[in-house]
Scaffold this active site. Structure first.
Site, PDB file in Angstrom:
ATOM      1  N   GLU A 150       0.845  -1.201   0.000  1.00 10.98           N
ATOM      2  CA  GLU A 150       0.000   0.000   0.000  1.00 10.98           C
ATOM      3  C   GLU A 150       0.879   1.250   0.000  1.00 10.98           C
ATOM      4  O   GLU A 150       1.831   1.337   0.759  1.00 10.98           O
ATOM      5  CB  GLU A 150      -0.917  -0.026   1.234  1.00 10.98           C
ATOM      6  CG  GLU A 150      -1.886   1.113   1.280  1.00 10.98           C
ATOM      7  CD  GLU A 150      -2.658   1.291  -0.032  1.00 10.98           C
ATOM      8  OE1 GLU A 150      -3.363   0.366  -0.448  1.00 10.98           O
ATOM      9  OE2 GLU A 150      -2.527   2.370  -0.660  1.00 10.98           O
TER      10      GLU A 150
ATOM     11  N   CYS B 222       5.857   4.924   8.952  1.00 13.95           N
ATOM     12  CA  CYS B 222       6.412   4.130   7.846  1.00 13.95           C
ATOM     13  C   CYS B 222       7.897   4.362   7.598  1.00 13.95           C
ATOM     14  O   CYS B 222       8.687   3.424   7.727  1.00 13.95           O
ATOM     15  CB  CYS B 222       5.630   4.417   6.579  1.00 13.95           C
ATOM     16  SG  CYS B 222       3.968   3.767   6.650  1.00 13.95           S
TER      17      CYS B 222
HETATM   18  N1  LIG Z   1       0.123   4.159   8.032  1.00 14.82           N
HETATM   19  C1  LIG Z   1       0.447   4.333   6.764  1.00 14.82           C
HETATM   20  O1  LIG Z   1       0.418   5.445   6.227  1.00 14.82           O
HETATM   21  C2  LIG Z   1       0.879   3.156   5.907  1.00 14.82           C
HETATM   22  C3  LIG Z   1       1.024   3.321   4.530  1.00 14.82           C
HETATM   23  C4  LIG Z   1       1.381   2.227   3.750  1.00 14.82           C
HETATM   24  C5  LIG Z   1       1.617   0.984   4.353  1.00 14.82           C
HETATM   25  N2  LIG Z   1       1.505   0.865   5.708  1.00 14.82           N
HETATM   26  C6  LIG Z   1       1.698  -0.469   6.297  1.00 14.82           C
HETATM   27  O2  LIG Z   1       0.404  -1.024   6.548  1.00 14.82           O
HETATM   28  C7  LIG Z   1       0.433  -1.813   7.753  1.00 14.82           C
HETATM   29  C8  LIG Z   1      -0.607  -1.308   8.737  1.00 14.82           C
HETATM   30  O3  LIG Z   1      -0.245   0.001   9.112  1.00 14.82           O
HETATM   31  P1  LIG Z   1      -1.231   0.914   9.986  1.00 14.82           P
HETATM   32  O4  LIG Z   1      -0.556   2.207  10.175  1.00 14.82           O
HETATM   33  O5  LIG Z   1      -2.600   0.884   9.367  1.00 14.82           O
HETATM   34  O6  LIG Z   1      -1.247   0.055  11.354  1.00 14.82           O
HETATM   35  P2  LIG Z   1      -2.082   0.314  12.704  1.00 14.82           P
HETATM   36  O7  LIG Z   1      -1.155  -0.009  13.810  1.00 14.82           O
HETATM   37  O8  LIG Z   1      -2.729   1.652  12.637  1.00 14.82           O
HETATM   38  O9  LIG Z   1      -3.239  -0.781  12.638  1.00 14.82           O
HETATM   39  C9  LIG Z   1      -3.000  -2.177  12.667  1.00 14.82           C
HETATM   40  C10 LIG Z   1      -4.248  -2.887  13.186  1.00 14.82           C
HETATM   41  O10 LIG Z   1      -4.044  -4.292  13.071  1.00 14.82           O
HETATM   42  C11 LIG Z   1      -4.701  -4.927  14.168  1.00 14.82           C
HETATM   43  N3  LIG Z   1      -4.186  -6.293  14.354  1.00 14.82           N
HETATM   44  C12 LIG Z   1      -2.959  -6.680  14.827  1.00 14.82           C
HETATM   45  N4  LIG Z   1      -2.869  -8.023  14.823  1.00 14.82           N
HETATM   46  C13 LIG Z   1      -4.041  -8.511  14.340  1.00 14.82           C
HETATM   47  C14 LIG Z   1      -4.537  -9.807  14.090  1.00 14.82           C
HETATM   48  N5  LIG Z   1      -3.805 -10.902  14.317  1.00 14.82           N
HETATM   49  N6  LIG Z   1      -5.807  -9.948  13.608  1.00 14.82           N
HETATM   50  C15 LIG Z   1      -6.567  -8.852  13.376  1.00 14.82           C
HETATM   51  N7  LIG Z   1      -6.143  -7.589  13.593  1.00 14.82           N
HETATM   52  C16 LIG Z   1      -4.893  -7.406  14.052  1.00 14.82           C
HETATM   53  C17 LIG Z   1      -4.384  -4.001  15.328  1.00 14.82           C
HETATM   54  O11 LIG Z   1      -5.286  -4.208  16.407  1.00 14.82           O
HETATM   55  C18 LIG Z   1      -4.540  -2.626  14.666  1.00 14.82           C
HETATM   56  O12 LIG Z   1      -5.870  -2.126  14.804  1.00 14.82           O
HETATM   57  C19 LIG Z   1       1.860  -1.748   8.269  1.00 14.82           C
HETATM   58  O13 LIG Z   1       2.588  -2.830   7.758  1.00 14.82           O
HETATM   59  C20 LIG Z   1       2.393  -0.460   7.648  1.00 14.82           C
HETATM   60  O14 LIG Z   1       3.791  -0.467   7.504  1.00 14.82           O
HETATM   61  C21 LIG Z   1       1.122   1.909   6.491  1.00 14.82           C
END
Ligand SMILES: NC(=O)c1ccc[n+]([C@@H]2O[C@H](COP(=O)([O-])OP(=O)(O)OC[C@H]3O[C@@H](n4cnc5c(N)ncnc54)[C@H](O)[C@@H]3O)[C@@H](O)[C@H]2O)c1
Length: 459
Positions: A153, A265
């Site tokens: 993403e 990130c």
């Molecule tokens: N934040 C960004 O701008 C962005 C952009 C691109 C990619 N990413 C990537 O996307 C991923 C998610 O990032 P985010 O910022 O949305 O994370 P976040 O920490 O905001 O959310 C992650 C969610 O996953 C849930 N979770 C954890 N383990 C779980 C499981 N076993 N089953 C179900 N739910 C579970 C957590 O409770 C949490 O609500 C990461 O790998 C990040 O590097 C983030």
């Protein structure tokens, strides 16, 4: 077609809401029952422009639902993994949540499924997810076709909904024709104006995400490094940016010098790529330099403040989130500055347009810290102001009121938001990044003369 998005964070919730907006029936699944209960009541756990409206609209239309129960995948065609992949103790990508998610999928899946990983994960994770799912299926004595696809993403927090709805590109890493066909169908509604789908092998897709973030971080860090040369020579980093950014081979994006980058990130992805390189015995010096420059840059405003202010001084900090238009405080440069000033015995007055609740949770209570409700309240009695995050509402402050509220006149601009000559006219000793001030700092006669001219013109 039914979709499940596992992990209702910044990426998961935005992806789910946007898929639902395109007409898919989407279930959001998270192990955080509080978050899910809140969402079922219409409480959006994060701030992201346009998201609340999308979630509300699609929940009301029953296209978007929330659960903690993995059995929802039994009616889905695709299950997206969007769980957190934080930095591990040694700098590696911590795959704990991804592995747990894969295990739960393997324990529940009941029919052919595509598992698409949106979480940022190291090269080879698609095979790891596949093996965990197969292991669980073997325990259940089942043979079900599960294709694991890499779908990194690229959305930007603060513009996540727009980025998701109108992506520059969508990358699908797969060797399976079946999975490719399904992923093409899912993204087709987002590609009506032109096809921006790039299909590649899963390893390259996984690496592309790290490659993109590291390239962007390198551009920022190069400008930050160059701004030190500007400070030392009197050159102006904004002129240099205009000069190089006009070259089509270079382009002008991500060339702003400032107080360093943070966020959920860049910092962790850079460390994870470094770890990957180290494991492969591939040189890491390019990333080491990037990491060092950014750590030093995050300390720059604090160091400049410490040159002019002592224990007992009060500093107002404007902007706390790691960038504007988000409430995300992860790795925010403001946290480094707060720590530096507190350690030096100063008091800080903090204000951010939306990140105050998160900031209060992270920074905690301390007699040296005051959380404020406005820019003006933060400026009250301050010896200096430090602008760390460039929220648009800080561009045009009520300057006479700010000057009146302050005790001192120093303004440290960590994002080059203002023109030095104007800030001098407003009555400030103005310090920015990589720009020689128009007027000598503390040339108080000249500053006062300009200020008088400016305010005598005001009604
Ligand atoms: N934040 C960004 O701008 C962005 C952009 C691109 C990619 N990413 C990537 O996307 C991923 C998610 O990032 P985010 O910022 O949305 O994370 P976040 O920490 O905001 O959310 C992650 C969610 O996953 C849930 N979770 C954890 N383990 C779980 C499981 N076993 N089953 C179900 N739910 C579970 C957590 O409770 C949490 O609500 C990461 O790998 C990040 O590097 C983030």
């Amino acid at each position: 077609m039914e979709l499940v998005v596992v992990g209702v964070g910044y990426v998961g919730l935005v992806s789910a809401a946007c898929f639902a907006e395109m007409g898919f029936k989407v279930t959001c699944l998270d192990i955080n029952s509080q978050k899910i209960a809140g969402l079922q009541q219409g409480v959006i756990p994060i701030y992201e422009p346009g998201l609340e409206e999308l979630v509300r609209k699609n929940s009301q239309a029953h296209r978007l639902t929330f659960t903690t129960d993995y059995t929802c995948i039994t009616s889905a065609t695709v299950c997206f993994i969007a769980v957190d992949t934080p930095v591990g103790e040694g700098g590696q990508c911590d795959l704990k949540s991804v592995k747990a998610c894969a295990r739960s999928i393997g324990q529940t899946v009941s029919h052919p499924l595509v598992v698409a990983t949106k979480s940022t994960v190291p090269c080879g994770t698609h095979a790891l997810i596949q093996s965990i799912i197969q292991e669980e299926l073997a325990k259940r004595k089942l043979k079900i076709q599960v294709d694991v696809v890499s779908n990194p993403e690229f959305l930007k927090e603060g513009a996540a909904v727009t980025d998701f709805m109108k992506p520059d590109r969508v990358i699908i890493g797969t060797d399976s024709e079946r999975a490719e066909g399904i992923m093409r169908d899912i993204y087709h509604p987002f590609m009506l104006s032109s096809d921006r789908l790039i299909i590649m092998d899963p390893l390259s897709a996984e690496l592309t995400k790290y490659a993109a973030n590291t390239m962007l971080a390198l551009r920022i860090s190069y400008m930050n490094w160059l701004s030190g040369i500007c400070d030392a020579t009197g050159a102006n980093i904004l002129n240099v940016r205009a000069g190089i950014g006009s070259d089509k081979r270079i382009g002008s994006q991500f060339l702003w010098a400032g107080a360093g980058f943070g966020g959920s990130c860049f910092p962790k992805d850079i460390l994870a790529l470094r770890y990957m390189a180290e494991e492969l015995e591939h040189p890491t010096h390019i990333i080491d330099a990037l990491h060092t420059i950014n750590s030093q840059q995050k300390q720059l405003i604090g160091k400049n403040i410490l040159k002019r202010h002592k224990a007992g001084s009060t500093i107002a900090i404007l902007g706390l989130s790691f960038k504007p238009d988000t409430d995300d405080m992860r790795e925010a440069p403001s946290l480094v500055l707060i720590q530096q000033l507190i350690q030096a015995g100063m008091k800080v007055r903090l204000f951010d347009p939306v990140a105050m609740p998160h900031a209060q949770e992270i920074v905690g209570k301390n007699s040296q810290i005051t959380f404020c409700e406005s820019e003006l309240e933060a400026a009250q009695g301050a010896d200096a102001i430090a602008l760390v995050t460039e929220w648009k509402q800080f561009r045009l402050l009520d300057w006479p009121a700010v000057v009146e509220a302050m005790n001192g006149r120093d303004f440290f601009d960590g994002r080059n938001q203002y023109r030095p000559e104007e800030m001098a006219k407003r009555g400030f000793n103005y310090f920015s990044i990589g720009r020689k001030p128009e007027f000598a700092h503390d040339d108080i006669d000249k500053v006062n003369q300009c200020k008088n001219e400016l305010y005598s013109q005001s009604p």
